[in-house]
Design an enzyme around this catalytic site. Structure first.
Site, PDB file in Angstrom:
ATOM      1  N   GLY A  46       0.838  -1.192   0.000  1.00 37.73           N
ATOM      2  CA  GLY A  46       0.000   0.000   0.000  1.00 37.73           C
ATOM      3  C   GLY A  46       0.870   1.238   0.000  1.00 37.73           C
ATOM      4  N   GLN A  51       2.797   9.976   1.914  1.00 36.23           N
ATOM      5  CA  GLN A  51       4.152   9.415   2.001  1.00 36.23           C
ATOM      6  C   GLN A  51       5.070   9.898   0.885  1.00 36.23           C
ATOM      7  OE1 GLN A  51       2.415   5.261   2.411  1.00 36.23           O
ATOM      8  NE2 GLN A  51       4.304   5.034   3.544  1.00 36.23           N
ATOM      9  N   HIS A 133      -4.451   1.441   7.568  1.00 37.07           N
ATOM     10  CA  HIS A 133      -3.091   1.989   7.686  1.00 37.07           C
ATOM     11  C   HIS A 133      -2.901   3.165   6.728  1.00 37.07           C
ATOM     12  CE1 HIS A 133       1.470   1.189   7.942  1.00 37.07           C
ATOM     13  NE2 HIS A 133       1.372   1.968   6.877  1.00 37.07           N
ATOM     14  N   GLU A 134      -3.430   3.042   5.493  1.00 43.12           N
ATOM     15  CA  GLU A 134      -3.263   4.116   4.498  1.00 43.12           C
ATOM     16  C   GLU A 134      -4.123   5.331   4.822  1.00 43.12           C
ATOM     17  OE1 GLU A 134      -0.777   3.588   2.920  1.00 43.12           O
ATOM     18  OE2 GLU A 134      -0.694   1.401   2.968  1.00 43.12           O
ATOM     19  N   HIS A 137      -2.431   7.428   7.264  1.00 46.20           N
ATOM     20  CA  HIS A 137      -1.427   8.315   6.654  1.00 46.20           C
ATOM     21  C   HIS A 137      -2.078   9.610   6.174  1.00 46.20           C
ATOM     22  CE1 HIS A 137       2.346   6.113   6.605  1.00 46.20           C
ATOM     23  NE2 HIS A 137       1.816   5.042   6.040  1.00 46.20           N
TER      24      HIS A 137
HETATM   25  O1  GNR Z   1       4.084  -2.626   2.627  1.00 44.97           O
HETATM   26  C1  GNR Z   1       3.411  -2.489   3.654  1.00 44.97           C
HETATM   27  N1  GNR Z   1       3.093  -3.592   4.388  1.00 44.97           N
HETATM   28  C2  GNR Z   1       2.198  -3.567   5.434  1.00 44.97           C
HETATM   29  C3  GNR Z   1       2.142  -4.691   6.257  1.00 44.97           C
HETATM   30  C4  GNR Z   1       1.254  -4.741   7.313  1.00 44.97           C
HETATM   31  C5  GNR Z   1       0.390  -3.691   7.526  1.00 44.97           C
HETATM   32  C6  GNR Z   1       0.438  -2.558   6.721  1.00 44.97           C
HETATM   33  C7  GNR Z   1       1.331  -2.506   5.670  1.00 44.97           C
HETATM   34  S1  GNR Z   1       1.358  -1.117   4.631  1.00 44.97           S
HETATM   35  C8  GNR Z   1       3.020  -1.142   4.102  1.00 44.97           C
HETATM   36  C9  GNR Z   1       3.248  -0.082   3.033  1.00 44.97           C
HETATM   37  C10 GNR Z   1       3.034   1.285   3.650  1.00 44.97           C
HETATM   38  O2  GNR Z   1       3.806   1.830   4.388  1.00 44.97           O
HETATM   39  N2  GNR Z   1       1.913   1.883   3.373  1.00 44.97           N
HETATM   40  O3  GNR Z   1       1.626   3.075   3.918  1.00 44.97           O
HETATM   41 NI    NI Z   2       2.720   3.150   5.797  1.00 48.61          NI
END
Ligand code: GNR
Ligand code: NI
Length: 167
Positions: A46, A51, A133-134, A137
């Site tokens: 992701g 970022q 998670h995204e 951000h």
């Molecule tokens: O590549 C990524 N792997 C990941 C693994 C577990 C939970 C979230 C992620 S997202 C991360 C890429 C990233 O930093 N996206 O913002």
């Molecule tokens: Ni991330």
């Protein structure tokens, strides 16, 4: 297409909340293409525009094994959640750090596709974790914010040291 530089924690620009995209234009589609290239190259599952120092609400994800299921979500909004689960997470903006985070297990998300169509997706498992998670951000939040202050400060010092060494 272009590879975009990725900001690293504790860069204050990672704390800037992104603004909604007013219209899905050719420029947004170009940004998404560059973000996909950057994400696959890293490699990651992701990437959020924040970022790559673009303060617009655009994320790209692909959690498929064969890296053939790209999804771009413009202005993503979580409409509902179900359950909780813990997963070990990493982040391209916090290289070399992996820690367990608790998040919603299932989410329903509304977003604009790259055609500008309002779209809905139900996600669970890794996809649900990645989208949360995204979206964090885009709101200026990092997965290390869910850790203790002690752990976060240790990670900050480690990355500041690594960064000082490459200058
Ligand atoms: O590549 C990524 N792997 C990941 C693994 C577990 C939970 C979230 C992620 S997202 C991360 C890429 C990233 O930093 N996206 O913002
Ligand atoms: Ni991330």
């Amino acid at each position: 297409m272009a590879l975009l530089p990725i900001l690293h924690f504790p860069d204050p620009r990672l704390r800037t909340p992104a603004r909604p995209v007013a219209e899905v234009t050719e420029e947004i589609r170009r940004l998404a293409a560059d973000m996909f290239e950057t994400m696959y190259h890293a490699p990651g599952i992701g990437l959020a525009a924040t970022q790559v120092n673009v303060q617009q609400r655009v994320i790209v994800v692909d959690v498929s094994h064969d890296k053939d299921q790209p999804i771009c979500l413009v202005n993503p909004e979580i409409l509902g959640t179900e359950g909780e689960e813990e997963m070990e997470e990493g982040c391209l903006s916090v290289p070399g750090v992996f820690e367990t985070v608790r998040r919603a297990e299932k989410i329903r998300v509304r977003y604009l596709s790259l055609d500008g169509e309002e779209t809905m997706i139900d996600a669970d498992g890794l996809l649900a974790v990645c989208i949360q998670h995204e979206i964090d951000h885009l709101d200026g939040r990092l997965f290390v914010d869910y850790l203790s202050t002690l752990k976060r400060d240790r990670i900050r010092r480690k990355l500041e040291k690594a960064h000082a060494e490459v200058l």
